[in-house]
Design an enzyme around this catalytic site. Structure first.
Site, PDB file in Angstrom:
ATOM      1  N   LYS A  14    -111.517  41.195 -17.833  1.00 34.38           N
ATOM      2  CA  LYS A  14    -112.967  40.952 -17.722  1.00 34.38           C
ATOM      3  C   LYS A  14    -113.749  42.260 -17.921  1.00 34.38           C
ATOM      4  O   LYS A  14    -113.230  43.344 -17.628  1.00 34.38           O
ATOM      5  CB  LYS A  14    -113.318  40.280 -16.385  1.00 34.38           C
ATOM      6  CG  LYS A  14    -113.291  41.191 -15.205  1.00 34.38           C
ATOM      7  CD  LYS A  14    -114.026  40.620 -14.000  1.00 34.38           C
ATOM      8  CE  LYS A  14    -114.026  41.689 -12.917  1.00 34.38           C
ATOM      9  NZ  LYS A  14    -114.787  41.429 -11.747  1.00 34.38           N
ATOM     10  N   LYS A  44    -117.507  47.029 -14.320  1.00 29.81           N
ATOM     11  CA  LYS A  44    -118.212  48.295 -14.094  1.00 29.81           C
ATOM     12  C   LYS A  44    -117.230  49.452 -14.021  1.00 29.81           C
ATOM     13  O   LYS A  44    -117.583  50.579 -14.311  1.00 29.81           O
ATOM     14  CB  LYS A  44    -118.904  48.259 -12.721  1.00 29.81           C
ATOM     15  CG  LYS A  44    -120.035  47.285 -12.599  1.00 29.81           C
ATOM     16  CD  LYS A  44    -120.586  47.338 -11.164  1.00 29.81           C
ATOM     17  CE  LYS A  44    -120.757  45.954 -10.609  1.00 29.81           C
ATOM     18  NZ  LYS A  44    -121.204  45.831  -9.265  1.00 29.81           N
ATOM     19  N   LYS A  52    -107.742  45.662  -6.315  1.00 29.96           N
ATOM     20  CA  LYS A  52    -108.419  46.877  -5.823  1.00 29.96           C
ATOM     21  C   LYS A  52    -107.445  47.765  -5.058  1.00 29.96           C
ATOM     22  O   LYS A  52    -107.531  48.990  -5.141  1.00 29.96           O
ATOM     23  CB  LYS A  52    -109.609  46.511  -4.934  1.00 29.96           C
ATOM     24  CG  LYS A  52    -110.790  46.006  -5.744  1.00 29.96           C
ATOM     25  CD  LYS A  52    -112.052  45.963  -4.919  1.00 29.96           C
ATOM     26  CE  LYS A  52    -113.189  45.376  -5.740  1.00 29.96           C
ATOM     27  NZ  LYS A  52    -114.395  45.135  -4.968  1.00 29.96           N
TER      28      LYS A  52
END
Ligand code: TYM
Length: 334
Positions: free
Chosen positions: A197, A200, A115
């Protein structure tokens, strides 16, 4: 334990649109475990602000997510479905646990590194201590089991370490939680890049199936999913795209990979992809219908929000008072 039952806690962030990965990796298991455990399912809106959010949009998404928990099959009378920000104990315990967590541990968290790389202009302290807030979520309810997808295992391991460290100093204060990972679906991959993966935040809309995608979109995305040129339906690492589609098919139809390989033996990828798409639609359509119906029932959703925040707050306070006493905060005078 609450009464006769062991305690289950889990949560999801109200950021972006939920994907099939969120559903198959977590939400589906939440529903199957919900009878057996005393369950707390939180919309973790406090975690969401570690990335900059638009306030009205976050509020809307949080409510949508809470509604979706119910639409997925969680009975709000039996399961405590609530907003994390409505129970102040999460923040209070997180502060205390911050003082029992080492920077070296947080430096190792892969999700933080990911992130931070994606949001290089806003690497705030909340993003860094995000796993400690997650530990607080879990430990606040004396949780026995935490159903999550594979990507959260490292955070859960840290939670266990923090709890054990605290207990070794102060005695048996926290229950040590165990992860619960489903048999299939624990790691649903991107349809466009099966080494990543399904997420979103993926920029490519064809990479993820969203829970609110209509049937045509679902089928189209499945048809376009990246596979390989082997031309054989097999469940093996060398064919990661196909393997992912088999995982999705199995999780949606409650079959095993072996059964699926047998079922599609000698048939083409096109046919299999179509079957995957239909299996996904079969899961999503009833969920979407329930969701639309429930979101119109303002009174019900408002009542769930109010009553469950009170219930969660009650159990949170019990643990928090115990912890505050252990660490030496002065007693309250009544
Ligand atoms: P979040 O919101 O990113 O994801 C919610 C849940 O969905 C699972 N998941 C997946 N499972 C399989 N395949 C995928 N592609 C996939 N993508 C997501 C996640 O593993 C997760 O279970 N930090 C957490 C939220 C959280 C939490 C907690 C979870 C906060 N406090 C306490 C459990 C307990 C998160 O960001 O999940």
């Amino acid at each position: 334990m609450i009464g006769e039952k062991k305690v289950l806690f889990s949560g999801m962030q109200a950021t972006g649109s939920l994907t099939l990965g969120n559903y198959l990796g977590a939400l589906k298991n939440w529903v199957s475990l919900s009878e057996e455990y005393e369950c707390f399912y939180s919309v973790v809106d406090m975690h969401s602000i570690t990335i900059r959010q638009d306030a009205p949009q976050l509020r809307k998404r949080a409510r949508d997510l809470l509604t979706l928990y119910i639409a997925a099959g969680l009975d709000p009378e039996k399961n405590c479905i609530y907003y994390q920000s409505h129970v102040s104990g999460h923040a209070e315990l997180a502060w205390i646990l911050n003082c029992f967590t080492y920077m070296g541990e947080l430096n190792r968290m892969t999700q933080f590194k990911d992130k931070a790389a994606r949001h290089a202009d806003n690497i705030n302290a909340g993003l860094y201590t995000y796993p400690v807030l997650m530990a607080a979520d879990i430990l606040l309810y004396q949780t026995d089991v935490v159903p999550v997808g594979n990507d959260q295992l490292q955070h859960l391991e840290l939670t266990r370490d923090i709890a054990q460290r605290f207990n070794s100093i102060y005695g048996e204060v926290f229950t040590i939680p165990e992860p619960y990972i489903g048999r299939v679906g624990a790691r649903i991959m991107s349809l466009q890049n099966p080494s990543k993966k399904m997420s979103k935040s993926d920029e490519n809309p064809n990479a993820s199936i969203y829970l609110m995608d209509d049937p045509d979109t679902v089928i189209r995305k499945c048809k376009r999913a990246v596979t390989d040129s082997e031309g054989v339906i097999a469940y093996r690492e060398e064919q990661p795209g196909l393997r992912n589609l088999i995982d999705i098919y199995c999780a949606c139809t409650d079959r095993t990979p072996e059964e699926t390989v047998k079922e599609f033996d000698g048939r083409g990828y096109g046919e299999f992809k179509m079957a995957v798409g239909e299996a996904v639609v079969g899961v999503l359509k009833p969920l979407q219908e329930r969701y639309v119906r429930l979101s119109q029932d303002k009174e019900l959703i408002d009542r769930v929000i109010k009553e469950n925040a009170e219930k969660a707050g009650y159990y949170a306070q019990k643990t928090l008072r115990k912890v505050q006493k252990k660490v030496g905060f002065p007693e309250r005078i009544r």
